[in-house]
Write a protein that holds these residues in place. Structure first.
Motif, PDB file in Angstrom:
ATOM      1  N   UNK A 147       0.849  -1.128  -0.196  1.00 59.84           N
ATOM      2  CA  UNK A 147      -0.081  -0.014   0.205  1.00 59.84           C
ATOM      3  C   UNK A 147       0.961   1.332  -0.133  1.00 59.84           C
ATOM      4  N   UNK A 148       0.470   2.193  -0.826  1.00 59.03           N
ATOM      5  CA  UNK A 148       1.405   3.474  -1.100  1.00 59.03           C
ATOM      6  C   UNK A 148       1.119   4.150  -0.024  1.00 59.03           C
ATOM      7  N   UNK A 228       5.529  -7.155  -1.226  1.00 53.00           N
ATOM      8  CA  UNK A 228       6.685  -6.593  -2.380  1.00 53.00           C
ATOM      9  C   UNK A 228       6.697  -7.767  -3.542  1.00 53.00           C
ATOM     10  N   UNK A 229       7.356  -7.340  -4.556  1.00 50.19           N
ATOM     11  CA  UNK A 229       7.672  -8.029  -5.686  1.00 50.19           C
ATOM     12  C   UNK A 229       8.630  -9.264  -5.310  1.00 50.19           C
ATOM     13  N   UNK A 230       9.638  -8.833  -4.477  1.00 52.79           N
ATOM     14  CA  UNK A 230      10.876  -9.502  -3.867  1.00 52.79           C
ATOM     15  C   UNK A 230      10.159 -10.681  -3.015  1.00 52.79           C
ATOM     16  N   UNK A 231      10.648 -12.061  -3.179  1.00 56.19           N
ATOM     17  CA  UNK A 231       9.837 -12.832  -1.998  1.00 56.19           C
ATOM     18  C   UNK A 231      10.558 -12.425  -0.548  1.00 56.19           C
ATOM     19  N   UNK A 286       9.513  -0.982   2.972  1.00 60.46           N
ATOM     20  CA  UNK A 286       9.209  -2.491   1.940  1.00 60.46           C
ATOM     21  C   UNK A 286       9.391  -2.021   0.325  1.00 60.46           C
ATOM     22  N   UNK A 287       8.831  -0.755   0.249  1.00 63.10           N
ATOM     23  CA  UNK A 287       9.043  -0.299  -1.281  1.00 63.10           C
ATOM     24  C   UNK A 287      10.245   0.043  -1.495  1.00 63.10           C
ATOM     25  N   UNK A 288      11.186   0.635  -0.736  1.00 59.75           N
ATOM     26  CA  UNK A 288      12.462   1.030  -0.908  1.00 59.75           C
ATOM     27  C   UNK A 288      13.184  -0.448  -1.071  1.00 59.75           C
TER      28      UNK A 288
END
Ligand code: TXA
Ligand code: MG
Length: 322
Positions: A147-148, A228-231, A286-288
């Motif tokens: 969530x942004x 996130x896209x990363x596991x 988490x975005x970062x």
């Protein structure tokens, strides 16, 4: 590119006119950014589901700016719900209430109930008030992802279909609202969030139950969510998971950086172990990390108290990928 405008008075006014006319506007709230549509415009609401790639059976939250607007979307509001909204609105509390039949069924995925909240963010309040209509708004991210909590994260997450992003800086709370349903005099939390269970318990004088089950009864109840896209792998603090061939690791630490150089990128939620700060930093961190081209993100569990409970809920759902 979706236009991003600073949330000045004039721009909020313009956004409100667009919103009322059926356009989609992302806007800041105190929890996370929302992707808003006029709740009474079924075509605009349908576009929210398309843009988010959200299943039609996952209903939206309706946002209001005045108590007087509640009757437009809900009816037969129970007394104990009134007590909670008087105490916590405007703020990060969403109440599931019997739906007003004139609200389009698409908003509530055909359910007889509607989730309603009055946000406290001044930009959200003036936008909804000027648009002069309740606003259906999920978090402004593709279904299942992070969530942004600021405008640039919105622009990274949603690439098309949104008419305007209102930039109101970082969301001060950083976690979604707490969703509450009242049944038979009992209070159920369907999604832990920025309003703590402890605060609900104190204000109501009642025991608060967590309702675990399937969507939409418990949001994020299936598959990976808030991810996130990363596991992402959830571990006890200081623990290293056994990862298959993961070379470049990131760490989402609660309060302390690790001593060894195992991690290529580290984010600390709160060095002072302050849960309010940790919540605010949670999605941004988490975005970062997700942008650091890592093979995996290791996230430490946080203490399951207060806001930590809601953070842990999201970490568990984000780590449910295999
Ligand atoms: O803080 C928030 O709540 C943010 C901001 C933008 O207000 N909104 C948000 O919306 O988190 P969204 O769509 O990402 O999550 C809302 C959740 C959904 O997962 C849905 O299942 C649940 O609310 N929900 C909506 N209507 C419901 C209903 N009638 N009964 C049970 N759950 C419902
Ligand atoms: Mg969401």
């Amino acid at each position: 590119m979706i236009p991003i405008l600073e949330a000045s008075r004039a721009n909020i006014h313009q956004a409100a006119l667009l919103l009322k006319a059926g356009k989609l506007i992302t806007f800041p709230t105190e929890t996370v950014y929302g992707l808003g549509a006029n709740a009474f415009n079924a075509d605009a609401v349908a576009r929210i589901f398309e843009i988010k790639r959200r299943p039609r059976f996952d209903p939206l939250i309706v946002h209001i700016a005045h108590f007087a607007s509640l009757s437009l979307v809900a009816q037969d509001v129970p007394k104990d719900a009134e007590v909670l909204m008087e105490k916590f609105w405007p703020g990060p509390l969403t109440l599931v209430l019997p739906k007003n039949r004139s609200l389009p069924d698409l908003v509530t995925s055909g359910l007889p109930t509607v989730a309603v909240r009055m946000p406290s963010h001044p930009v959200a309040l003036s936008l909804i008030s000027l648009a002069d209509t309740p606003v259906a708004a999920p978090s402004a991210n593709p279904f299942g992802s992070l969530s942004p909590t600021d405008a640039s994260q919105v622009a990274d997450s949603l690439k098309y279909g949104v008419d305007l992003i209102l930039d109101g800086g970082q969301s001060p709370l950083g976690l979604e609202s707490t969703i509450v349903k009242l049944e038979g005099g009992m209070i159920f939390v369907l999604r832990p969030g920025a309003l703590t269970m402890e605060a609900l318990e104190k204000a109501s004088g009642k025991k608060i139950y967590l309702k675990a089950g399937q969507m939409p009864e418990t949001p994020g109840g299936f598959g990976t969510h808030y991810a996130p896209h990363t596991p992402l792998y959830l571990v006890k603090p200081g623990q290293i998971p056994k990862l298959p061939k993961a070379k470049k690791l990131g760490l989402l630490a609660f309060s302390k950086a690790p001593k060894d150089g195992l991690f290529a990128a580290v984010r600390i939620l709160s060095a002072a172990e302050d849960m309010t700060e940790a919540a605010k930093n949670f999605f941004s961190s988490l975005f970062w990390l997700d942008n650091q081209h890592l093979d995996a993100i290791v996230a430490e569990e946080v203490p399951a108290k207060g806001l930590g409970y809601a953070i842990l809920d999201r970490l568990r759902k984000a780590s449910r990928h295999r």
